[in-house]
Enzyme design. Structure first.
Site, PDB file in Angstrom:
ATOM      1  N   LEU A 133       0.853  -1.180   0.000  1.00 20.13           N
ATOM      2  CA  LEU A 133       0.000   0.000   0.000  1.00 20.13           C
ATOM      3  C   LEU A 133       0.888   1.229   0.000  1.00 20.13           C
ATOM      4  O   LEU A 133       2.000   1.199   0.535  1.00 20.13           O
ATOM      5  CB  LEU A 133      -0.896   0.032   1.248  1.00 20.13           C
ATOM      6  CG  LEU A 133      -1.953  -1.058   1.423  1.00 20.13           C
ATOM      7  CD1 LEU A 133      -2.711  -0.836   2.730  1.00 20.13           C
ATOM      8  CD2 LEU A 133      -2.928  -1.082   0.254  1.00 20.13           C
ATOM      9  N   ASP A 134       0.385   2.316  -0.570  1.00 16.45           N
ATOM     10  CA  ASP A 134       1.109   3.571  -0.483  1.00 16.45           C
ATOM     11  C   ASP A 134       1.304   3.957   0.977  1.00 16.45           C
ATOM     12  O   ASP A 134       0.514   3.573   1.848  1.00 16.45           O
ATOM     13  CB  ASP A 134       0.343   4.696  -1.193  1.00 16.45           C
ATOM     14  CG  ASP A 134       0.152   4.425  -2.676  1.00 16.45           C
ATOM     15  OD1 ASP A 134       0.971   3.674  -3.242  1.00 16.45           O
ATOM     16  OD2 ASP A 134      -0.813   4.954  -3.250  1.00 16.45           O
ATOM     17  N   LYS A 135       2.325   4.737   1.238  1.00 16.33           N
ATOM     18  CA  LYS A 135       2.632   5.143   2.608  1.00 16.33           C
ATOM     19  C   LYS A 135       1.435   5.794   3.288  1.00 16.33           C
ATOM     20  O   LYS A 135       1.147   5.543   4.462  1.00 16.33           O
ATOM     21  CB  LYS A 135       3.820   6.109   2.599  1.00 16.33           C
ATOM     22  CG  LYS A 135       4.282   6.549   3.975  1.00 16.33           C
ATOM     23  CD  LYS A 135       5.520   7.421   3.889  1.00 16.33           C
ATOM     24  CE  LYS A 135       6.005   7.829   5.269  1.00 16.33           C
ATOM     25  NZ  LYS A 135       7.240   8.662   5.205  1.00 16.33           N
ATOM     26  N   THR A 137      -1.765   5.398   2.599  1.00 20.07           N
ATOM     27  CA  THR A 137      -2.973   4.573   2.585  1.00 20.07           C
ATOM     28  C   THR A 137      -3.018   3.653   3.802  1.00 20.07           C
ATOM     29  O   THR A 137      -2.031   2.999   4.132  1.00 20.07           O
ATOM     30  CB  THR A 137      -3.040   3.730   1.297  1.00 20.07           C
ATOM     31  OG1 THR A 137      -2.961   4.589   0.160  1.00 20.07           O
ATOM     32  CG2 THR A 137      -4.329   2.940   1.230  1.00 20.07           C
ATOM     33  N   ARG A 236      -5.751   6.439  -6.894  1.00 21.55           N
ATOM     34  CA  ARG A 236      -5.564   7.876  -6.715  1.00 21.55           C
ATOM     35  C   ARG A 236      -5.519   8.600  -8.058  1.00 21.55           C
ATOM     36  O   ARG A 236      -6.163   9.641  -8.246  1.00 21.55           O
ATOM     37  CB  ARG A 236      -4.288   8.132  -5.912  1.00 21.55           C
ATOM     38  CG  ARG A 236      -4.307   7.504  -4.538  1.00 21.55           C
ATOM     39  CD  ARG A 236      -2.926   7.424  -3.901  1.00 21.55           C
ATOM     40  NE  ARG A 236      -2.383   8.754  -3.617  1.00 21.55           N
ATOM     41  CZ  ARG A 236      -1.159   8.949  -3.155  1.00 21.55           C
ATOM     42  NH1 ARG A 236      -0.344   7.912  -2.917  1.00 21.55           N
ATOM     43  NH2 ARG A 236      -0.736  10.178  -2.921  1.00 21.55           N
TER      44      ARG A 236
END
Length: 299
Positions: A133-135, A137, A236
């Site tokens: 996951l993105d940082k 998220t 996103r």
């Protein structure tokens, strides 16, 4: 499949298997040729206690596999891990906001370091994330606990046998039950290495979206999103390209005082468990700030 765990060994009742040879078992459950070779070479796969070869028939009572054949060196951390689900094969945890899944080359704390610390006293268990996951998220991340079955989980993810579902809290109004499929290729933004853009020569990217409701007073909507592909920043970028940027997305949206985090949450994992042989859905509880927005929009 009927099985029991004995220390680091998985003992499988042969009568519960549908394969007839060791190679057929490998093809079904252990797609890595390297791991297949090591299991046989190191005598980590046995039939009723006896070493096997690829061509061996699966006969007898019990097929045993050492599914944790390595030892790791983990650092003990004073950090509480939010475990949502765990069994012999997988660990599913709830990642907080502002935490990387794995290191990008520096020494900052990562989710994987926290998972490793969780297994400090069981350092034969690996901690290998099968996705990221993105940082910014929050939400569910799946880890493989077994080096032996890691390639199978990777293969399942690639074949969409593991599905990741998200809730996106976006600026703008999309009426409840409206659905759309965003099919736009994504590539790197050559002007900003941290960003991705919709780009005709980029990688194929497909996101399925359904509105669960909206709050017209505060002008936001709650969307259920499912990935058909797994590109960097995919949800996103796609939602921003449609004019519905995610709340508090500092790359593709704008700041908002509606919540204290970026409004993207990995809320459920769907998978077919290869050992239990059953479909599973693992859900996570929304953080308090996102739960408040959810309730105020989905009535």
């Amino acid at each position: 499949m009927k099985y029991t765990l004995r220390d680091t060994w998985l003992d499988i009742d042969i009568e519960s298997l549908f394969v007839k040879t060791i190679q057929e078992f490998f093809d079904a459950y252990i797609p890595s040729k390297k791991i297949q070779h090591l299991l046989i070479q190191n005598k980590n796969i046995l039939l009723d206690g006896n070493p096997v070869k690829r061509e061996s028939d699966i006969v007898g009572i019990k097929l045993s596999i050492n599914i944790y054949p390595e030892t790791y060196h983990y650092e003990k951390l004073n950090y509480q891990l939010d475990v949502v689900y765990e069994d012999e094969l997988i660990l599913i945890v709830n990642k907080p906001k502002e935490l990387l899944v794995h290191s990008d080359g520096n020494d900052e704390l990562t989710l994987t370091k926290i998972v490793e610390s969780y297994y400090f006293d069981r350092n034969y268990i690996c901690a290998l994330p099968i996705h990221r996951l993105d940082k910014q998220t929050s939400g569910l991340v799946v880890y493989s606990k077994s080096l032996v079955f890691q390639p199978l989980l990777d293969q399942m993810l690639a074949n969409k046998q593991i599905r990741r579902n998200y809730l996106a809290f976006v600026s703008g109004i999309i009426e409840a039950n409206k659905s759309m499929t965003i099919n736009k290729p994504i590539g790197k933004d050559r002007h900003n290495p941290n960003r991705r853009i919709v780009y005709k020569d980029g990688q194929s990217a497909i996101t399925k979206v359904k509105s669960l409701g909206c709050n017209k007073l505060n002008k936001y909507s709650v969307l259920a999103c499912t990935l058909d592909t797994g590109r960097t920043h995919q949800i996103r970028v796609h939602l921003s390209s449609e004019g519905y940027p995610i709340i508090n997305d500092d790359l593709y949206g704008h700041n908002s005082n509606l919540c204290i985090r970026m409004g993207l949450f990995a809320d459920s994992i769907e998978l077919y468990h290869p050992l239990k042989e059953e479909n599973m859905i693992i859900d996570a509880e929304l953080p308090n700030d996102l739960y408040k927005l959810y309730v105020e929009a989905v009535k």
